[in-house]
Write a protein that holds these residues in place. Structure first.
Motif, PDB file in Angstrom:
ATOM      1  N   ASP A  42       0.808  -1.231   0.000  1.00 16.48           N
ATOM      2  CA  ASP A  42       0.000   0.000   0.000  1.00 16.48           C
ATOM      3  C   ASP A  42       0.836   1.275   0.000  1.00 16.48           C
ATOM      4  O   ASP A  42       0.360   2.347   0.378  1.00 16.48           O
ATOM      5  CB  ASP A  42      -0.952   0.028   1.206  1.00 16.48           C
ATOM      6  N   LYS A 448      -4.657   9.961  12.710  1.00 15.11           N
ATOM      7  CA  LYS A 448      -4.737   8.923  11.685  1.00 15.11           C
ATOM      8  C   LYS A 448      -3.373   8.702  11.029  1.00 15.11           C
ATOM      9  O   LYS A 448      -2.962   7.570  10.789  1.00 15.11           O
ATOM     10  CB  LYS A 448      -5.767   9.300  10.625  1.00 15.11           C
ATOM     11  N   LYS A 449      -2.676   9.800  10.745  1.00 12.39           N
ATOM     12  CA  LYS A 449      -1.340   9.690  10.145  1.00 12.39           C
ATOM     13  C   LYS A 449      -0.375   8.974  11.094  1.00 12.39           C
ATOM     14  O   LYS A 449       0.434   8.147  10.674  1.00 12.39           O
ATOM     15  CB  LYS A 449      -0.797  11.074   9.790  1.00 12.39           C
ATOM     16  N   ASP A 451      -1.168   6.818  13.444  1.00 12.63           N
ATOM     17  CA  ASP A 451      -1.536   5.395  13.500  1.00 12.63           C
ATOM     18  C   ASP A 451      -1.058   4.659  12.255  1.00 12.63           C
ATOM     19  O   ASP A 451      -0.542   3.528  12.344  1.00 12.63           O
ATOM     20  CB  ASP A 451      -3.054   5.259  13.637  1.00 12.63           C
ATOM     21  N   GLN A 452      -1.208   5.280  11.077  1.00 13.72           N
ATOM     22  CA  GLN A 452      -0.749   4.658   9.830  1.00 13.72           C
ATOM     23  C   GLN A 452       0.760   4.469   9.838  1.00 13.72           C
ATOM     24  O   GLN A 452       1.277   3.432   9.401  1.00 13.72           O
ATOM     25  CB  GLN A 452      -1.166   5.517   8.627  1.00 13.72           C
ATOM     26  N   HIS A 453       1.464   5.494  10.339  1.00 10.81           N
ATOM     27  CA  HIS A 453       2.921   5.423  10.399  1.00 10.81           C
ATOM     28  C   HIS A 453       3.369   4.286  11.319  1.00 10.81           C
ATOM     29  O   HIS A 453       4.287   3.515  10.978  1.00 10.81           O
ATOM     30  CB  HIS A 453       3.466   6.754  10.902  1.00 10.81           C
ATOM     31  N   LYS A 454       2.701   4.152  12.468  1.00  7.53           N
ATOM     32  CA  LYS A 454       3.053   3.084  13.397  1.00  7.53           C
ATOM     33  C   LYS A 454       2.756   1.716  12.801  1.00  7.53           C
ATOM     34  O   LYS A 454       3.516   0.758  12.999  1.00  7.53           O
ATOM     35  CB  LYS A 454       2.289   3.265  14.714  1.00  7.53           C
ATOM     36  N   GLU A 455       1.648   1.609  12.048  1.00 12.51           N
ATOM     37  CA  GLU A 455       1.285   0.335  11.436  1.00 12.51           C
ATOM     38  C   GLU A 455       2.310  -0.068  10.382  1.00 12.51           C
ATOM     39  O   GLU A 455       2.694  -1.249  10.284  1.00 12.51           O
ATOM     40  CB  GLU A 455      -0.106   0.455  10.799  1.00 12.51           C
ATOM     41  N   LYS A 456       2.776   0.902   9.592  1.00 12.88           N
ATOM     42  CA  LYS A 456       3.800   0.613   8.586  1.00 12.88           C
ATOM     43  C   LYS A 456       5.101   0.172   9.232  1.00 12.88           C
ATOM     44  O   LYS A 456       5.775  -0.755   8.761  1.00 12.88           O
ATOM     45  CB  LYS A 456       4.040   1.843   7.705  1.00 12.88           C
TER      46      LYS A 456
END
Length: 466
Positions: A42, A448-449, A451-456
């Motif tokens: 993604d 949200k950014k 959380d996305q950064h941590k998930e990546k």
């Protein structure tokens, strides 16, 4: 998050394909965008490259090309026959040589204009003819050529006429041609001129189609055009252009009329099925005209005011306010770099204001605060995030309780990718303006950014140690 695509075959092939397209676009445009969606997990690759960057990378290849030219030049200069040592024409062909930088290097080396009248077939034929002059064929080759010519019907050779070239003796006694011979020579000259005209028409029509495809693709890269078209139409139009590009390069044997017909068909399709394209282009053109007119007017004012130097603090204050107002107008017209220049000029005038009068100091701080915040806003718009943060800090020094200054600082920090510091700035803004909806919205987007950064990062470390 960095991705090494060296060992990802499919991903690397997609990147190379987009790089080739961008290289071709940069032969006509100053900038091009490399876009590869979902490169890995993604992650989208979006990168803008300009012609200057391409030239830096192409310099190594250009140097090698000039080395080949130098070898060719030395070979020509070493020919025994002095009359054959002069190079009077340089012909280029092939997509790679469309790069303006390469053409400039070739022009500089040869000191001659570059010709683009031949395709690969014609250049091979002309090279063979020149080789025949320099090294005449042996008896067997002559016999084969004579046999071929004798069997070809004259009517079938109207388009591709074979011209025989004879080498004259060193000191021939040349007689004036007869009327019949002169008429034949004129007829041959007209045929050759028609062939040259056909080659020029072919190159012109092909380049027109290519230029339209890349120009339209450049428009599609703009967010405003995508918004005007909608996602579905944008994808469909991009596919149409890619199909036209494939058609353009898959066959070099087409007639000139085929390219002009194809261009007319694509333009007709765009006009009938995607009317929003012309409407958006017309709107952008109208906006650009207005911006150019405004810039010209501002330039006149600036030139007129340069001659005036403020002599008193009151004049400095007046000039600073005028520069700030000019910056505001330019900012509204989306001339962000120019607006920043006006704000800096305003601050320069204020830097020379040393009055101790309370009212004047208050006005100075008011204009300075406004300029700092506006420079920060323009800096965030243009990607100068660190400059934006620095100006927000200066605004906070003037007004430590300004929610607006902390809000702008949070936006700039988020743009830099400093998410945690941005969160601190936004919370500070809420502290001074509780319940501010704009700040709350930015905090939600920021979370949200994060959380996305941590998930990546989690996925990346999972792959590393899994």
């Amino acid at each position: 998050t960095g991705i090494n695509a060296e060992y990802m075959g499919k991903a690397l092939a997609r990147v190379e394909k987009e790089c080739r397209k961008s290289k071709e676009m940069l032969s006509m445009l100053d900038k091009a965008q490399i876009t590869v969606e979902c490169l890995s997990d993604d992650v989208d690759l979006v990168h803008t490259v300009d012609r200057a960057a391409l030239n830096v990378h192409a310099n190594v290849l250009a140097d090698k090309l000039i080395e080949l030219c130098q070898q060719t030049k030395q070979e020509v200069e070493s020919l025994a026959d002095e009359s054959q040592r002069t190079i009077s024409r340089v012909e280029i062909l092939g997509g790679g040589l469309r790069m303006p930088m390469l053409q400039e290097r070739l022009k500089e080396f040869w000191g001659l204009p570059l010709c683009v009248t031949m395709d690969s077939n014609l250049s091979t034929c002309q090279g063979a003819a020149i080789s025949n002059i320099l090294q005449p064929p042996d008896d067997d080759t002559k016999r084969i050529l004579d046999n071929i010519l004798s069997k070809v019907d004259e009517a079938a050779r109207k388009k591709d006429t074979i011209h025989r070239v004879a080498v004259l003796p060193d000191e021939p006694a040349v007689e004036d041609p007869s009327d019949e011979e002169l008429a034949q020579l004129i007829q041959v000259e007209h045929a050759l001129q028609a062939l040259d005209d056909a080659c020029i028409e072919l190159a012109t029509n092909r380049n027109s189609l290519e230029e339209y495809i890349y120009s339209m693709r450049g428009h599609l890269a703009q967010a405003s055009m995508q918004k005007a078209l909608g996602e579905e139409s944008t994808v469909a139009l991009r596919a149409l252009l890619e199909g036209a590009e494939t058609w353009l390069y898959e066959d070099d044997s087409r007639e000139a009329s085929a390219y002009s017909t194809k261009l007319s068909e694509i333009k007709a399709t765009v006009t009938s099925e995607y009317p929003a394209v012309e409407q958006e282009l017309a709107r952008l053109h109208e906006e650009q005209l207005k911006r150019d007119a405004a810039m010209a007017e501002e330039s006149k004012k600036a030139q007129a005011e340069i001659k005036k130097e403020p002599r008193t603090d009151a004049e400095r204050l007046k000039y600073a306010e005028e520069r700030k107002d000019q910056g505001n107008q330019l900012f509204k017209q989306e001339h962000y770099p120019e607006s920043m220049t006006r704000y800096v000029q305003a601050l320069a005038y204020l830097g020379e204001l040393y009055s101790s009068e309370e009212e004047m100091k208050k006005k100075k701080d008011e204009i300075s605060f406004s300029c700092y915040l506006n420079i920060a806003a323009a800096g965030t718009k243009t990607g100068f995030y660190q400059k934006a943060v620095e100006n927000c800090n200066k605004a906070i020094e003037l007004r430590p309780t300004s929610a607006k200054a902390y809000f702008r600082k949070g936006q700039a920090l988020a743009g830099k990718g400093d998410f945690e510091d941005a969160k601190v700035a936004f919370n500070e803004a809420l502290k001074h303006e509780p319940g501010d909806k704009a700040v709350s919205k930015e905090l939600t987007l920021l979370q949200k950014k994060i959380d996305q950064h941590k998930e990546k990062e989690k996925k990346m470390y999972g792959k590393m140690f899994g």
